[in-house]
Motif scaffolding. Structure first.
Motif, PDB file in Angstrom:
ATOM      1  N   GLN A  45       0.942  -1.206  -0.005  1.00  0.00           N
ATOM      2  CA  GLN A  45       0.034  -0.112  -0.045  1.00  0.00           C
ATOM      3  C   GLN A  45       0.834   1.279  -0.218  1.00  0.00           C
ATOM      4  O   GLN A  45       2.026   1.424   0.500  1.00  0.00           O
ATOM      5  N   SER A  46       0.656   2.304  -0.844  1.00  0.00           N
ATOM      6  CA  SER A  46       1.218   3.654  -0.619  1.00  0.00           C
ATOM      7  C   SER A  46       0.693   4.222   0.735  1.00  0.00           C
ATOM      8  O   SER A  46      -0.188   3.858   1.300  1.00  0.00           O
ATOM      9  N   PRO A  47       1.560   5.187   1.250  1.00  0.00           N
ATOM     10  CA  PRO A  47       1.194   5.685   2.461  1.00  0.00           C
ATOM     11  C   PRO A  47      -0.079   6.423   2.384  1.00  0.00           C
ATOM     12  O   PRO A  47      -0.877   6.392   3.273  1.00  0.00           O
ATOM     13  N   LYS A  48      -0.736   7.103   1.331  1.00  0.00           N
ATOM     14  CA  LYS A  48      -1.999   7.598   1.129  1.00  0.00           C
ATOM     15  C   LYS A  48      -2.805   6.478   1.495  1.00  0.00           C
ATOM     16  O   LYS A  48      -3.974   6.721   2.233  1.00  0.00           O
ATOM     17  N   GLU A  49      -2.802   5.297   0.778  1.00  0.00           N
ATOM     18  CA  GLU A  49      -3.714   4.326   0.919  1.00  0.00           C
ATOM     19  C   GLU A  49      -4.036   3.953   2.285  1.00  0.00           C
ATOM     20  O   GLU A  49      -4.735   3.396   2.884  1.00  0.00           O
ATOM     21  N   ALA A 101      -5.855   5.962   4.455  1.00  0.00           N
ATOM     22  CA  ALA A 101      -7.420   5.878   4.302  1.00  0.00           C
ATOM     23  C   ALA A 101      -7.878   4.739   4.777  1.00  0.00           C
ATOM     24  O   ALA A 101      -8.893   4.694   5.495  1.00  0.00           O
ATOM     25  N   GLN A 102      -7.042   3.644   4.751  1.00  0.00           N
ATOM     26  CA  GLN A 102      -7.324   2.456   5.459  1.00  0.00           C
ATOM     27  C   GLN A 102      -7.603   2.491   6.984  1.00  0.00           C
ATOM     28  O   GLN A 102      -8.479   1.804   7.553  1.00  0.00           O
ATOM     29  N   LEU A 103      -6.602   3.102   7.573  1.00  0.00           N
ATOM     30  CA  LEU A 103      -6.585   3.274   9.078  1.00  0.00           C
ATOM     31  C   LEU A 103      -7.704   4.103   9.626  1.00  0.00           C
ATOM     32  O   LEU A 103      -8.244   4.041  10.491  1.00  0.00           O
ATOM     33  N   ARG A 104      -8.008   5.117   8.672  1.00  0.00           N
ATOM     34  CA  ARG A 104      -9.083   6.037   9.099  1.00  0.00           C
ATOM     35  C   ARG A 104     -10.296   5.373   9.025  1.00  0.00           C
ATOM     36  O   ARG A 104     -11.348   5.416   9.816  1.00  0.00           O
ATOM     37  N   GLN A 105     -10.714   4.635   7.782  1.00  0.00           N
ATOM     38  CA  GLN A 105     -12.189   3.824   7.653  1.00  0.00           C
ATOM     39  C   GLN A 105     -11.620   2.687   6.762  1.00  0.00           C
ATOM     40  O   GLN A 105     -11.862   2.955   5.688  1.00  0.00           O
ATOM     41  N   PRO A 106     -11.428   1.584   7.173  1.00  0.00           N
ATOM     42  CA  PRO A 106     -11.089   0.393   6.251  1.00  0.00           C
ATOM     43  C   PRO A 106     -12.270   0.046   5.676  1.00  0.00           C
ATOM     44  O   PRO A 106     -13.310   0.063   6.022  1.00  0.00           O
TER      45      PRO A 106
END
Length: 216
Positions: A3-7, A10-15
């Motif tokens: 995963q990219s840092p941006k992805e 996003a997953q940490l925020r709202q999987p």
């Protein structure tokens, strides 16, 4: 493909999506010690009514409800994928009426005032765009003398993680205390500890973690 840092952010925020469950497992592994310390700090007692904000896949629910007799648990998460996973992973507790999971945000909590005795929020404060709105709602649904435990990585190490550059709002202990007191909370205990462990990127890092317990 990694995963990219941006992805990752996003997953940490709202999987979501096909990687949601795998990311939840990684979060559990990265934050296991922190969750256990935060649960202990909350001081759960008999017949507590507990709300957890951001329970993910519900890994630590059984630990919470077995701290004392008669504990009732509600998990509130804005990821539908996590609500489904948590419900499945805790199906016996759900069927027994001891646990429930609801999709929603702590900026608009779907309960009437003074419903809970204890509230737990581990690694969620980074994603509260208007922190005062979330804390105001949390204060509203806590019973008199109810307790809130928030736990978060200190900005001193979090700002060096590549994914925190994408939508994370970072705090140190003093900033979090000010936010809590501005919302009407009385801070009753602050703790910090250092931990060497695996981050959500998979790397071994030194973490400085803050745990703050406050009361209405």
């Amino acid at each position: 493909m990694p995963q990219s840092p941006k992805e990752t952010a996003a997953q940490l925020r709202q999987p979501y999506g096909p990687n949601a469950n795998a990311n939840a497992v990684r979060m559990n592994e990265a934050n296991e010690e922190t969750n256990y310390k935060a649960i202990a700090a909350l001081g759960l007692v008999r017949d507590d009514c507990v709300l957890e904000i951001g329970p993910g896949n519900g890994k630590f629910v059984s630990t919470i409800v077995t701290c004392a007799d008669g504990i009732k648990y509600t998990g509130l998460d804005w990821s539908q994928a996590m609500i489904e996973a948590a419900t499945k992973n805790n199906k016996d507790l759900v069927q027994a009426g001891q646990a429930q999971f609801i999709c929603g945000s702590s900026s608009d909590i779907p309960f009437s005032s003074e419903q809970f005795t204890k509230i737990l929020a581990v690694h969620t404060i980074y994603f509260w765009e208007k922190t005062d709105s979330h804390l105001s709602e949390i204060y509203r649904i806590l019973k008199p003398d109810g307790k809130l435990c928030i736990c978060f990585g200190d900005e001193s190490f979090m700002r060096g993680l590549p994914f925190t550059q994408h939508g994370f709002k970072l705090y140190n202990k003093a900033q979090a205390v000010i936010s809590l007191e501005s919302a009407g909370f009385r801070v009753i205990n602050t703790m910090e500890y250092l931990e060497r462990g695996r981050s959500n990127t998979g790397k071994i890092i030194d973490k400085k973690i803050n745990i703050i317990v406050s009361s209405t």
